[in-house]
Design a protein around this motif. Sequence first.
Motif, short mmCIF file in Angstrom:
data_model
loop_
_atom_site.label_atom_id
_atom_site.label_comp_id
_atom_site.label_asym_id
_atom_site.label_seq_id
_atom_site.Cartn_x
_atom_site.Cartn_y
_atom_site.Cartn_z
N PRO A 94 1.97 -6.66 2.44
CA PRO A 94 0.59 -6.89 3.12
C PRO A 94 0.24 -8.59 2.89
O PRO A 94 -0.46 -9.14 3.75
CB PRO A 94 -0.27 -5.93 2.67
CG PRO A 94 0.69 -5.03 2.34
CD PRO A 94 1.83 -5.37 1.54
N SER A 103 5.64 -2.86 12.59
CA SER A 103 4.35 -2.91 11.37
C SER A 103 3.92 -1.65 10.77
O SER A 103 4.15 -0.54 11.48
CB SER A 103 3.13 -3.14 12.55
OG SER A 103 2.26 -3.45 11.74
N LYS A 120 2.27 -9.92 7.55
CA LYS A 120 1.72 -8.61 6.95
C LYS A 120 2.62 -7.60 6.63
O LYS A 120 3.88 -7.83 6.52
CB LYS A 120 0.72 -8.14 8.01
CG LYS A 120 -0.37 -8.88 8.69
CD LYS A 120 -1.11 -9.51 7.60
CE LYS A 120 -2.32 -10.51 7.92
NZ LYS A 120 -3.04 -10.94 7.03
N GLN A 121 2.35 -6.40 6.48
CA GLN A 121 3.31 -5.30 5.81
C GLN A 121 4.20 -4.95 7.09
O GLN A 121 3.75 -4.24 7.99
CB GLN A 121 2.49 -4.29 5.32
CG GLN A 121 3.56 -3.00 4.66
CD GLN A 121 2.53 -2.20 3.61
OE1 GLN A 121 2.64 -2.51 2.65
NE2 GLN A 121 2.04 -1.30 4.45
N SER A 122 5.50 -5.47 7.04
CA SER A 122 6.28 -5.25 8.29
C SER A 122 7.68 -5.22 7.92
O SER A 122 8.02 -5.76 6.81
CB SER A 122 5.99 -6.14 9.34
OG SER A 122 6.07 -7.46 8.89
N ASP A 140 1.01 -1.20 0.12
CA ASP A 140 0.05 -0.02 0.08
C ASP A 140 0.80 1.31 0.01
O ASP A 140 2.04 1.04 -0.03
CB ASP A 140 -1.07 0.11 1.17
CG ASP A 140 -0.19 0.21 2.46
OD1 ASP A 140 0.95 0.30 2.65
OD2 ASP A 140 -0.92 -0.35 3.67
N ASP A 147 1.48 -0.04 9.15
CA ASP A 147 0.27 0.12 9.12
C ASP A 147 -0.45 1.38 9.29
O ASP A 147 -1.67 1.77 9.25
CB ASP A 147 -0.57 -0.80 10.44
CG ASP A 147 -0.21 -0.31 11.66
OD1 ASP A 147 0.75 0.65 11.81
OD2 ASP A 147 -0.34 -0.95 12.49
N ARG A 148 0.65 2.47 9.06
CA ARG A 148 0.23 3.74 8.84
C ARG A 148 1.24 4.51 8.07
O ARG A 148 2.17 4.04 7.70
CB ARG A 148 0.07 4.38 10.25
CG ARG A 148 1.48 4.31 11.04
CD ARG A 148 1.31 5.22 12.38
NE ARG A 148 2.46 4.71 13.12
CZ ARG A 148 3.65 5.49 13.00
NH1 ARG A 148 3.68 6.62 12.01
NH2 ARG A 148 4.80 5.42 13.94
N ASN A 196 1.66 3.23 2.26
CA ASN A 196 2.51 3.33 3.50
C ASN A 196 3.71 2.87 3.25
O ASN A 196 4.84 3.33 3.57
CB ASN A 196 1.71 3.15 4.49
CG ASN A 196 0.50 3.88 5.04
OD1 ASN A 196 0.59 5.14 4.84
ND2 ASN A 196 -0.53 3.40 5.74
#
Length: 350
Positions: free
Chosen positions: A267, A319, A272-274, A220, A321-322, A222
């Motif tokens: 993701p 993470s 996940k996206q990390s 994404d 996530d933002r 981010n």
Amino acid sequence: MRVYGVEPDGKFREYVPTPFQAEHEEAILEDWLEENPDGILEDSKVLIIGRQINTNLGSRIDLLALDRDGDVVAIELKRDRTPRDTLAQALEYASFAEQIDTNQLEAILQSYLNDESLTLAEYHRKYFDLAPDEAVAFNKDQRIVIVGQRVTSEVRQTASFLRSKGIRVTCVEFSFFQSNGGTNLLSQEIVVGGEPSRPQRVFSGSLPVITFEDFLGALDENGKAVFNQVLQFAQARAMPIHWGTKGFSLNVNLDGTHVAVLCCYPPTSVYKQSIYTTLMGRGGMSVKTAVPEDEIKRLWNKAEATGLFRPAGRELRCSIDRAFTDAEIRKILSWCEEVATTIGNHGLKE
């Protein structure tokens, strides 16, 4: 059983049962089950950890997996009917699987996903979304799954007998259909199941490695903002990038030996996206380098002090996530720079 599709005008279009073996190799069935693991067991989905596993008796297990409880699942695939010796073959696989320890299971998963920084316990926990207080001991028991276009009555009867004696055998029968328009359908049914000395080294084939374009396409906005800068950072410093099946690792090159600094995931990954550190993992600092424990602890604390990393098993996780600020991204890159310098100063273990 006859299968129909319903056309927009309400008319039926029949899907014709087609012998799967006529046009497909067994590897295609392996691919499909890898991508759709939910229908293999009667009580759980499975985590595929290896494919075409060589046993100590010279045979190969089509797919090796783990269930939610951490038990090993040996999966035998047949494109057509299941011959009488299928169960004997599957029992041989289970006897081999019983000898595999946790470290070997982890090595199989790392080889399969082409990512030596993975930890089996953490990956299994993420995949099955286990609660923090759910403890798993791996390979306490072994399970057998036989998948075929037709599971013969001899195999069904023998599999049911083995289940009655406590050996968990599941038989899955599938049917392949094609329509005149070229659409394919696959149905599967569990026909048996639904009622409640270690090898030196184990090898597995690997899934395809993700490409740079596919990785960026999975992010994404981010993630793109962070990982683009990580990759530019690596390129500017000639730090090797190892692409795995889902993400990549950022490495330091020590005379041809690459030591991982970070692992980055999109993701679509189980993680996940990390971003994960590799201070304690197999491909990272504690295993490959001569960096002392107090230095590793200092780097651990410094990563936590950024406010971006949190403990995740044996490593730290950031993470994404933002939206990260430029200052936060610089903190990550500055930490990477310090890790790379520390590895370079201490070198490899002798």
